[in-house]
Design an enzyme around this catalytic site. Structure first.
Site, PDB file in Angstrom:
ATOM      1  N   LYS A 144       0.605   5.824   8.094  1.00 22.95           N
ATOM      2  CA  LYS A 144       1.172   6.028   6.754  1.00 22.95           C
ATOM      3  C   LYS A 144       0.067   6.148   5.712  1.00 22.95           C
ATOM      4  CE  LYS A 144       2.005   2.502   4.514  1.00 22.95           C
ATOM      5  NZ  LYS A 144       1.341   1.608   3.537  1.00 22.95           N
ATOM      6  N   SER A 175       0.863  -1.186   0.000  1.00 21.82           N
ATOM      7  CA  SER A 175       0.000   0.000   0.000  1.00 21.82           C
ATOM      8  C   SER A 175       0.896   1.232   0.000  1.00 21.82           C
ATOM      9  CB  SER A 175      -0.913   0.004   1.230  1.00 21.82           C
ATOM     10  OG  SER A 175      -1.836  -1.047   1.158  1.00 21.82           O
ATOM     11  N   LYS A 186      -7.299   1.829  -2.657  1.00 23.19           N
ATOM     12  CA  LYS A 186      -6.839   1.379  -1.334  1.00 23.19           C
ATOM     13  C   LYS A 186      -6.810   2.543  -0.347  1.00 23.19           C
ATOM     14  CE  LYS A 186      -5.250  -1.000   2.046  1.00 23.19           C
ATOM     15  NZ  LYS A 186      -4.013  -1.780   2.106  1.00 23.19           N
TER      16      LYS A 186
END
Length: 298
Positions: A243, A100, A175
């Site tokens: 993140k 990701s 995502k």
């Protein structure tokens, strides 16, 4: 191993990568893996895979290279440079990055790989450790239709919902949206837990009935026991969700999309991380709500 299946190199054998690579082995794929931790390589060989001593060794004969590492810097570290994937994988190989990362990193990687004759898909996943173990991940893919069709049988061994979302970077954009929804959902569940407990309600009974109605969700199903037992063993760490919230807030700013609730939850995730809980599961957002409510986390 079947000679009809592509030979796979797997780079990154963490919480997600290890069970995912093992599911490929169970499906009959010849998997050679590389990661920095010897115990993870030992686990791979115990499952029937082959451990490599370097990225170059892992990818040199692979038809498909799958990468599953934490963030953009790690993807760039394993992809580029003389010891990286692009310099050592054979021309015509398919690189499926399941990390990701930022959409732009995926776009840049696809361009650089094309110059080496290597095709790329960005294919991040949702479902956490349980989804990886059970091979029921949702996989959102960016890239070309032909490469998606080629990778689909392999992805079918890893997940249940596998969708080509658009060109390179699209998988990462979807995502990012996924991580926005998950974080807001966990935060709402955490607030509900503290509200219910402070009100003296039987928490298990309350969560059971809530999960049977419109308030129900995959998040509540997967994380209910975490809340009830205060079990924050990482399935997906706060560090990684921090993140991801940075990715989605930056990407949204770039396209002019307002994320008022998402931005608030991003700050709550960052705050929890700053309090030393970054290594815990993202369901540990409950600890932040407890602190804000004047309680010591249980």
């Amino acid at each position: 191993m079947s000679n009809n299946l592509p030979k796979v190199a797997w780079i990154g054998l963490g919480i997600m990568g290890s069970p995912m690579s093992e599911n490929l082995i169970k499906a009959g794929y010849d998997v050679t893996g590389f990661t920095l931790e010897q115990d993870k390589l030992d686990r791979l060989t115990a499952a029937g895979g082959t451990a490599a001593k370097s990225i170059a060794e892992a990818v040199k004969d692979a038809d498909v290279v799958v990468t599953m590492v934490p963030a953009s810097p790690q993807v760039e570290a394993i992809a580029y440079g003389p010891d990286g994937i692009l310099e050592n994988a054979k021309s015509g190989a398919l690189l499926v990055d399941m990390s990701s990362i930022t959409p732009q990193t995926s776009v840049d990687l696809a361009k650089a790989a094309k110059d080496k004759g290597i095709r790329v898909l960005d294919a991040p996943v949702s479902g956490g450790e349980a989804g990886a173990i059970e091979a029921v991940l949702s996989i959102m893919v960016g890239g070309e239709q032909a490469e998606f069709d080629e990778a689909k049988p392999l992805l079918d061994a890893l997940g249940k919902t596998i969708v080509l979302c658009g060109p390179h970077g699209s998988g990462q954009t979807v995502k990012a949206a996924n991580q926005l929804i998950v974080a807001v959902n966990i935060q709402a569940c955490a607030e509900a837990v503290v509200f219910l407990e402070k009100s003296g309600v039987d928490l298990k009974a309350a969560l059971d009935v809530l999960n049977g109605g419109l308030a129900g969700s995959t998040v509540l199903t997967r994380k209910k026991d975490n809340f009830l037992n205060r079990d924050f063993k990482p399935g997906f760490r706060i560090d990684l969700h921090h993140k991801d919230m940075g990715i989605v807030t930056d990407a949204a700013r770039n396209v002019g999309a307002a994320l008022p609730v998402g931005a608030t939850v991003a700050q709550l995730v960052a705050s929890l991380r700053a309090q030393g809980d970054g290594g815990l599961d993202h369901s540990a957002l409950l600890r932040s709500v407890e602190r804000l409510s004047g309680d010591q986390p249980k």
